[in-house]
Design an enzyme around this catalytic site. Structure first.
Site, PDB file in Angstrom:
ATOM      1  N   LYS A 108      -2.034 -14.092   7.521  1.00  0.00           N
ATOM      2  CA  LYS A 108      -1.111 -15.118   7.310  1.00  0.00           C
ATOM      3  C   LYS A 108      -0.274 -14.439   7.021  1.00  0.00           C
ATOM      4  CE  LYS A 108      -4.162 -17.794   3.938  1.00  0.00           C
ATOM      5  NZ  LYS A 108      -4.154 -18.048   2.734  1.00  0.00           N
ATOM      6  N   GLY A 109      -0.229 -12.725   6.609  1.00  0.00           N
ATOM      7  CA  GLY A 109       1.337 -11.991   6.082  1.00  0.00           C
ATOM      8  C   GLY A 109       2.420 -12.154   7.334  1.00  0.00           C
TER       9      GLY A 109
ATOM     10  N   GLU B 247       2.526  -8.130  13.501  1.00  0.00           N
ATOM     11  CA  GLU B 247       2.247  -7.769  12.285  1.00  0.00           C
ATOM     12  C   GLU B 247       3.420  -8.189  11.148  1.00  0.00           C
ATOM     13  OE1 GLU B 247      -0.237  -7.443  10.506  1.00  0.00           O
ATOM     14  OE2 GLU B 247      -1.990  -6.361  12.017  1.00  0.00           O
ATOM     15  N   ASP B 248       2.466  -8.409   9.510  1.00  0.00           N
ATOM     16  CA  ASP B 248       3.683  -8.175   8.802  1.00  0.00           C
ATOM     17  C   ASP B 248       3.871  -6.487   8.358  1.00  0.00           C
ATOM     18  OD1 ASP B 248       1.018  -7.303   8.137  1.00  0.00           O
ATOM     19  OD2 ASP B 248       0.184  -9.030   5.945  1.00  0.00           O
TER      20      ASP B 248
ATOM     21  N   ASP C  91      -0.424  -0.040   7.322  1.00  0.00           N
ATOM     22  CA  ASP C  91      -1.074   0.800   6.462  1.00  0.00           C
ATOM     23  C   ASP C  91      -1.839   1.458   7.195  1.00  0.00           C
ATOM     24  OD1 ASP C  91      -1.112   1.508   3.711  1.00  0.00           O
ATOM     25  OD2 ASP C  91      -2.718   0.345   3.237  1.00  0.00           O
TER      26      ASP C  91
ATOM     27  N   LYS D 268       4.035   1.497   6.918  1.00  0.00           N
ATOM     28  CA  LYS D 268       3.712   3.166   5.655  1.00  0.00           C
ATOM     29  C   LYS D 268       3.147   3.553   6.501  1.00  0.00           C
ATOM     30  CE  LYS D 268       2.034  -0.476   1.370  1.00  0.00           C
ATOM     31  NZ  LYS D 268       1.233  -0.501   1.027  1.00  0.00           N
TER      32      LYS D 268
ATOM     33  N   ASP E 133       1.892 -11.209   0.225  1.00  0.00           N
ATOM     34  CA  ASP E 133       1.293 -11.618  -1.142  1.00  0.00           C
ATOM     35  C   ASP E 133       0.624 -10.990  -1.818  1.00  0.00           C
ATOM     36  OD1 ASP E 133      -1.241 -11.428   0.531  1.00  0.00           O
ATOM     37  OD2 ASP E 133      -2.048 -12.423  -1.004  1.00  0.00           O
TER      38      ASP E 133
ATOM     39  N   ARG F 276       4.461 -15.579  -0.743  1.00  0.00           N
ATOM     40  CA  ARG F 276       4.932 -14.025   0.121  1.00  0.00           C
ATOM     41  C   ARG F 276       6.018 -15.571   0.513  1.00  0.00           C
ATOM     42  NH1 ARG F 276      -0.227 -13.651   3.409  1.00  0.00           N
ATOM     43  NH2 ARG F 276      -1.993 -14.414   2.165  1.00  0.00           N
TER      44      ARG F 276
HETATM   45  P1  5GP Z   1      -4.939  -1.437   7.278  1.00  0.00           P
HETATM   46  O1  5GP Z   1      -5.935  -1.952   8.058  1.00  0.00           O
HETATM   47  O2  5GP Z   1      -3.081  -1.150   8.235  1.00  0.00           O
HETATM   48  O3  5GP Z   1      -4.750  -0.263   6.190  1.00  0.00           O
HETATM   49  O4  5GP Z   1      -4.199  -3.271   6.897  1.00  0.00           O
HETATM   50  C1  5GP Z   1      -2.959  -3.973   7.028  1.00  0.00           C
HETATM   51  C2  5GP Z   1      -3.162  -5.128   6.257  1.00  0.00           C
HETATM   52  O5  5GP Z   1      -2.790  -4.847   4.770  1.00  0.00           O
HETATM   53  C3  5GP Z   1      -1.852  -5.733   6.339  1.00  0.00           C
HETATM   54  O6  5GP Z   1      -1.783  -6.556   7.150  1.00  0.00           O
HETATM   55  C4  5GP Z   1      -2.066  -5.960   5.373  1.00  0.00           C
HETATM   56  O7  5GP Z   1      -2.071  -7.941   4.675  1.00  0.00           O
HETATM   57  C5  5GP Z   1      -2.896  -5.690   3.856  1.00  0.00           C
HETATM   58  N1  5GP Z   1      -1.105  -4.425   3.352  1.00  0.00           N
HETATM   59  C6  5GP Z   1      -1.469  -3.318   3.770  1.00  0.00           C
HETATM   60  N2  5GP Z   1      -0.348  -2.781   2.788  1.00  0.00           N
HETATM   61  C7  5GP Z   1      -0.100  -3.786   2.118  1.00  0.00           C
HETATM   62  C8  5GP Z   1       1.029  -4.317   1.080  1.00  0.00           C
HETATM   63  O8  5GP Z   1       1.797  -3.086   0.334  1.00  0.00           O
HETATM   64  N3  5GP Z   1       1.660  -5.625   0.399  1.00  0.00           N
HETATM   65  C9  5GP Z   1       0.228  -6.331   0.402  1.00  0.00           C
HETATM   66  N4  5GP Z   1       0.566  -7.840   0.441  1.00  0.00           N
HETATM   67  N5  5GP Z   1      -0.621  -6.315   2.002  1.00  0.00           N
HETATM   68  C10 5GP Z   1      -0.692  -4.784   2.142  1.00  0.00           C
END
Ligand code: 5GP
Length: 182
Positions: free
Chosen positions: A42-43, A97-98, A101, A129, A157, A163
């Site tokens: 949803k982000g 993407e939001d 990470d 990040k 969120d 959000r």
């Molecule tokens: P990844 O697979 O890159 O580790 O994770 C990505 C997803 O983790 C993002 O699409 C998001 O939903 C969630 N996420 C990662 N870091 C954050 C953060 O700082 N805040 C929030 N709200 N969600 C995060």
């Protein structure tokens, strides 16, 4: 413990400035082409909504919802909660993407989408990040890189809340009784 906003990390006008900058980059890179924007729910829904209003290339929009399998998050295996409605073969896809990470979700998603025969595939994220990256996945358009902090707002969120904030914030723990008093 409950949560509340501790501080604002990125002001709303700074967010809008980077959205406009990314849109200009996309307008330039895809001039004369049609693009298919894939919003990862949803982000990314607010980012997508703002971004498309600055785009002047012809664009289609579709949505996908994914979540990491519980217990095997480190493998980056994602479960598709909602798949695309459209066929992306032969299309210029931009995944919206939001936040990136570890990069595991995105890596899995782009690998999956590449099997569907798009003409090209690029990735656009509001936040990044880089210090948390576990897999070297390509990210073509980045709004703002941030330190290793959990952020909320601008579509992101905590427990489905926050959000709606037009800025990006960091939360802090607070005793539940303190919030009840307000
Ligand atoms: P990844 O697979 O890159 O580790 O994770 C990505 C997803 O983790 C993002 O699409 C998001 O939903 C969630 N996420 C990662 N870091 C954050 C953060 O700082 N805040 C929030 N709200 N969600 C995060």
């Amino acid at each position: 413990m409950a949560k509340r906003v501790a501080r604002v990390l990125i002001e709303a006008d700074e967010v809008q400035a980077f959205v406009k900058r990314i849109a200009e980059e996309i307008n330039r890179d895809y001039a004369g082409k049609k693009v298919m924007l894939i919003c990862v729910l949803k982000g990314a829904f607010i980012f997508l909504g703002d971004l498309i209003r600055y785009l002047d290339v012809d664009c289609e929009v579709d949505f996908m919802a994914v979540s990491s399998y519980e217990g095997v998050k480190s493998t980056g295996v994602v479960r598709i909660l909602k798949d695309l409605d459209s066929d992306i073969s032969g299309k210029h896809v931009i995944v919206v993407e939001d936040i990136v990470d570890t990069g595991l979700t995105l890596d899995h998603l782009t690998n999956l989408l590449s099997t569907r025969g798009p003409a090209s595939i690029r990735v656009c994220t509001a936040f990044d990040k880089p210090s948390r990256r576990k897999v070297d996945t390509a990210v073509d358009y980045i709004g703002r890189s941030i330190p290793d902090e959990f952020i909320v707002g601008y579509g992101l969120d905590f427990d489905e809340y926050y959000r709606n904030l037009p800025y990006v914030a960091v939360l802090e723990d607070v005793p539940a009784e303190e919030l009840d008093e307000q």
